[in-house]
Design an enzyme around this catalytic site. Structure first.
Site, short mmCIF file in Angstrom:
data_model
loop_
_atom_site.label_atom_id
_atom_site.label_comp_id
_atom_site.label_asym_id
_atom_site.label_seq_id
_atom_site.Cartn_x
_atom_site.Cartn_y
_atom_site.Cartn_z
N ASP A 49 -57.19 38.92 -16.64
CA ASP A 49 -57.10 37.48 -16.35
C ASP A 49 -58.44 36.80 -16.08
O ASP A 49 -58.47 35.60 -15.81
CB ASP A 49 -56.16 37.26 -15.15
N GLU A 56 -61.49 49.38 -3.75
CA GLU A 56 -61.61 50.12 -5.01
C GLU A 56 -63.05 50.15 -5.52
O GLU A 56 -63.56 51.20 -5.94
CB GLU A 56 -60.73 49.50 -6.10
C1 UGA Z 1 -58.99 41.38 -7.66
C2 UGA Z 1 -60.09 42.14 -8.37
O1 UGA Z 1 -60.74 41.28 -9.28
C3 UGA Z 1 -59.44 43.31 -9.07
O2 UGA Z 1 -60.39 43.96 -9.84
C4 UGA Z 1 -58.80 44.20 -8.05
O3 UGA Z 1 -58.15 45.26 -8.69
C5 UGA Z 1 -57.77 43.41 -7.28
O4 UGA Z 1 -58.32 42.24 -6.74
C6 UGA Z 1 -57.23 44.22 -6.13
O5 UGA Z 1 -58.02 44.74 -5.38
O6 UGA Z 1 -56.02 44.24 -5.92
P1 UGA Z 1 -56.94 39.95 -8.46
O7 UGA Z 1 -57.14 38.79 -9.35
O8 UGA Z 1 -56.70 39.69 -7.03
O9 UGA Z 1 -58.15 40.92 -8.65
O10 UGA Z 1 -55.79 40.93 -8.97
P2 UGA Z 1 -55.00 40.93 -10.34
O11 UGA Z 1 -55.74 40.19 -11.39
O12 UGA Z 1 -53.61 40.58 -10.07
O13 UGA Z 1 -55.02 42.49 -10.69
C7 UGA Z 1 -56.20 43.15 -11.10
C8 UGA Z 1 -55.96 43.88 -12.41
O14 UGA Z 1 -54.96 44.87 -12.23
C9 UGA Z 1 -55.48 42.94 -13.53
O15 UGA Z 1 -56.10 43.30 -14.74
C10 UGA Z 1 -53.97 43.20 -13.57
O16 UGA Z 1 -53.43 43.04 -14.85
C11 UGA Z 1 -53.87 44.64 -13.10
N1 UGA Z 1 -52.63 44.91 -12.33
C12 UGA Z 1 -52.19 44.07 -11.37
C13 UGA Z 1 -51.90 46.05 -12.61
O17 UGA Z 1 -52.27 46.83 -13.50
N2 UGA Z 1 -50.75 46.30 -11.91
C14 UGA Z 1 -50.28 45.46 -10.95
O18 UGA Z 1 -49.22 45.74 -10.36
C15 UGA Z 1 -51.03 44.31 -10.67
MN MN Z 2 -57.21 38.76 -11.37
#
Ligand code: UGA
Ligand code: MN
Length: 414
Positions: free
Chosen positions: A240, A322
């Site tokens: 994203d 992480e």
């Molecule tokens: C932030 C950071 O930018 C991420 O790199 C980090 O993993 C995340 O916080 C975290 O610590 O939880 P954020 O925008 O808050 O990112 O989180 P998301 O974009 O929802 O998720 C990060 C990545 O993991 C995305 O590429 C998403 O597709 C993936 N994701 C999310 C999964 O693979 N599984 C899930 O259940 C949720």
């Molecule tokens: Mn994100």
């Protein structure tokens, strides 16, 4: 990640994490003999260890218990929370505790859905593919997960990556089964890719916050290790975010670890290194929480030859930590960091976030979902993409109109 809702290091524990970050001595490590092995490891979370250690002394006597816990906690607290433990402030000394302590190698079960090493793109940024032949490959790791926005996010990202030469896209989906629609999509772009599935272990699913994207990134790390790749650059690119094409030329230069600011992070709207005279001297980030490396996942890149020196490279299931723990597992040191983006003055990547909504629901009788109109095929596609599904009887009838007036479905479809 920089996020105020994450708690400091003591709150989250899991057995798997503890296994992953189990302290171990690696006999072949160049520096393993030069340092003390008794120092508590910063990777070992204060809470988990403290609880375990506090149980034993119960049997041994209250006095011993108090003394032992005090000693244990104070040592780990100093290190994990970065409060200074004698050597914390000295750049070199601060990492000595890590040198002798290593982690388990990753042991993820890899399930590859499909992959292609063929680059079918003829031109990138107005130049033929052959002009780029000698560049190191960027391994762009994208964790992703099924939800309504998944396919649109990956489509947008793909159209950025289409402009980037010498890139292998590792798309790791957080689910059990391979998504055929995604396979077809990835194949169509002509970018070399590996599509794998690596679901988050069930025990973490209901945690709040959950360790998002960790199982998938671990699987990608495992893939890199299995392929013995020592030439190229690793970058963790979430599905994203928004990537400036200049980012890719910058990270391709990475000798060990590059860092650069990420826009739209938390309270300050930015997270990134503080640079003086071409050297990283600190970090600007509104959520420190004891992290030695308070950076976002999108804010660094790692050279694979450098990473290959650390067999215990890891990314524990520890929400908010992480990046920090991954960078610790490759023994990052301040003086190794290469500031990028014009000495960290430019934003080459944005932490954009897409508003998430639940799956759409279209109420339409299934007898109309045939070839008499486009709707059958369209709604099937949306279902395959995880965007919308159809129902016969839930909610309001789907609105289909003409000249500003709703009409019966039979008017158009029978
Ligand atoms: C932030 C950071 O930018 C991420 O790199 C980090 O993993 C995340 O916080 C975290 O610590 O939880 P954020 O925008 O808050 O990112 O989180 P998301 O974009 O929802 O998720 C990060 C990545 O993991 C995305 O590429 C998403 O597709 C993936 N994701 C999310 C999964 O693979 N599984 C899930 O259940 C949720
Ligand atoms: Mn994100």
């Amino acid at each position: 990640m920089s996020s105020a809702h994450y708690q400091a290091l003591e709150s989250q524990t899991s057995d798997e994490d503890n296994e992953d970050i189990e302290r171990r001595q690696h006999p072949n490590h160049p520096r393993s003999t030069t340092v003390k092995t008794t120092a508590p490891h910063p990777m070992v979370r204060k809470g988990a260890v403290a609880r375990r250690r506090c149980l034993l002394p119960l049997a041994g006597g209250a006095l011993f218990f108090i003394a032992f816990c005090y000693f244990t906690l104070s040592g780990e607290t100093r290190i994990t929370l970065g409060l200074g433990g004698g050597s914390e402030d000295s750049e070199e000394g601060s990492h000595r505790g890590l040198d002798s302590i290593h982690f388990r190698p990753l042991n993820e079960s890899l399930h590859i859905c499909s992959e292609s090493y063929e680059d079918r793109r003829q031109f990138m940024q107005d130049k033929p593919q052959s002009d780029y032949g000698l560049l190191p490959i960027i391994y762009f790791v994208t964790p992703t997960y099924p939800r309504r926005e998944q396919i649109p996010e990956l489509t947008r990202l793909a159209h950025t990556l289409l402009h980037v030469p010498r890139l292998h896209w590792l798309v790791a989906d957080d689910q059990e089964k391979c998504n055929d629609f995604l396979d077809t999509l990835l194949n169509r772009f002509g970018i070399p890719f590996t599509h794998m599935v690596s679901p988050m272990p069930i025990k973490f699913r209901n945690e709040k916050p959950a360790p998002r994207g960790v199982a998938n990134r671990r699987a990608a790390l495992q893939w890199l290790r299995q392929h013995n790749l020592t030439n190229g650059v690793l970058y963790f690119g979430d599905d994203d975010n928004t990537y400036d094409l200049r980012l890719f030329s910058e990270i391709r230069k990475t000798q060990r670890v590059s860092m650069f600011p990420v826009g739209l992070i938390a309270d300050y709207g930015v997270s990134g290194p503080v640079v003086r005279r071409g050297k990283v001297v600190g970090f600007l980030d509104s959520w420190v929480a004891g992290r030695r490396w308070p950076v976002d996942m999108a804010g660094f890149a790692v050279n694979l030859e450098y990473m290959a020196q650390y067999p215990y490279v890891n990314m524990p299931y520890k929400p908010g930590y992480e990046e920090d723990l991954f960078l610790r597992s490759i023994d990052l040191q301040m003086n190794l960091i290469e500031p990028r983006g014009n000495n960290c003055t430019e934003i080459l990547v944005w932490h954009t976030q897409t508003k998430s909504k639940k799956m759409g629901m279209v109420r339409l009788e299934s007898k109309y979902l045939d070839e008499r109109s486009n709707l059958g095929a369209l709604l099937l596609n949306l279902k395959l993409m995880g965007v919308a599904s159809t129902t016969e009887n839930e909610g309001r009838n789907a609105l289909i109109s003409k000249n500003g007036k709703e009409k019966a479905h039979s008017y158009f479809l029978s």
